[in-house]
Scaffold this active site. Sequence first.
Site, PDB file in Angstrom:
ATOM      1  N   CYS A   1      25.239  17.673  55.563  1.00 14.91           N
ATOM      2  CA  CYS A   1      25.585  19.081  55.799  1.00 14.91           C
ATOM      3  C   CYS A   1      26.810  19.278  56.691  1.00 14.91           C
ATOM      4  O   CYS A   1      27.793  19.904  56.299  1.00 14.91           O
ATOM      5  CB  CYS A   1      24.401  19.813  56.414  1.00 14.91           C
TER       6      CYS A   1
ATOM      7  N   HIS B   1      27.237  24.706  61.645  1.00 15.93           N
ATOM      8  CA  HIS B   1      26.813  23.304  61.770  1.00 15.93           C
ATOM      9  C   HIS B   1      27.916  22.393  62.312  1.00 15.93           C
ATOM     10  O   HIS B   1      27.908  21.178  62.073  1.00 15.93           O
ATOM     11  CB  HIS B   1      26.346  22.789  60.412  1.00 15.93           C
TER      12      HIS B   1
END
Length: 504
Positions: free
Chosen positions: A53, A103
């Site tokens: 991710c 993220h």
Amino acid sequence: MPDCDRVIVIMTDTQRTDMLGCYGNAHLKTPALDRLARGGIRFERAYTCQPVCGPARSALFTGTFPHSNGSWGNSMPLSENVRTLGQRLSDAGVRTGYVGKWHLDGGDYFGMGRCPAGWDPAYWYDMRNYLEELTPDERRRVRNVKNVGDPRITSELTFGHRCSDRAIDFISRNCDERYFLVVSYDEPHHPFICPEPYASMYKDYSFPLPKNVADTLESKPENQRAWAAEALNSDRTNLQIRWPEYFGCNSFIDAQIGRVLDAIDADAPDALVIYTSDHGEMLHSHRLWGKGAAMYDEIARIPLIARCPGVIPQQSVCAHPVSHIDLAPTVLEAMGVAVPKLLEGRSLAPTLRDPSVRTNDAIFVEFTRYEQNQDGFGGFQPIRCIFDGRYKLVINLLATDELYDLTVDPGEMENLIQSAEHYAVRDALHDRLLQWMNDTVDPFRGYCWERRPWRGDARPPSWPYTAKNRQREHEEYEPRQLFYHTGHPIEQAITEGDYPKPPL
């Protein structure tokens, strides 16, 4: 490509290409993304820069590979001197909005809840911001997969719905401005929270079973066999891939994307719209699950669609290899902003105009560490990969290397790394991979990548190796870096030089 006043990037998480109707799955309902594909171009061979991710996002939003920007594992922040598209575009007078999963701040999975430089704080909305809006009971509810289908889970309670609301508001309020907007969903990532009718839409559906679920991994890297340990010891004769929560959330987030596309059609019909996902999901292929330390197409190949009326031919398809690393220069060029020399991809603008144009001779994918649950997910597994549109070479530094011919073996079952018939192809790809590691001054490079067991003509071990200094290309945001041996500004990013040795 002429200057675009508005560019919108829509991103999902853990969405395979074969989970979209426009990529050939007639059973999983994705009408919004199918509509987007009909209006523009679908890339058949698009790849993430790392099938994890955070690192995937780091490449997409900086235009530099994870090993260059410092975010080569989840929960690892971008290096301090790395600039994002938000910073570059906002400094060029473009309004920038980022809504959704980031993220890249070095925090936990949900982020810090703080808007980074370059993005409009009024629209910043990461997963921590979302969770802090919820009551303690709601927070527990939306983080538990067992609650998928719970009548208390309404669309309005989900992260995806709230991201769409903010994106729609941004689009409607900025009709007369130049802007760059990112809408980054967490869905259909675990815990797959979605309301009815999506929660039960696929209760009787079995995902098509690929032949590579029977891969014994005998000629594959040891870390893959460790990853597949449980599956290797189980009977897969009657295996069925039933995951209604995952597939339901896949269709749910398509509906949320559809809401944003409707707003674009109403208020920004001429915008360049780019859709992609960060990586895929193994789904039992090669007896593996999740994503991480492998370069198989199930997780490294990603969906990529772009639409720009009057510029991109409708219902077009590009079969050439492209990469997430190419999106940052594409966006900058589309918005008429100079592309910095240090970016490591190539603009796809010529291919958007004419899908027959091949932008890349080859693309590159990497893996270094997963770093979400520390030593889970295989820990440190350095991998570098090159794919030229037919052959894929994977160097697993700590394990067996891999070579696949995807034209005759699309399931990547037969490892050709020791095939005499493929020595020339293998070694040529290896040379190009090593050159890329030098060109991008990969901090993990060294003679160990070159001296593989199958490479008979490798040079002897050398302490200076290629004697290249790790210097960045000129970055407009900072002074030119200085050459160690002279103290003067370097003329090019990669320079020769040995560290002085004591006299004998």
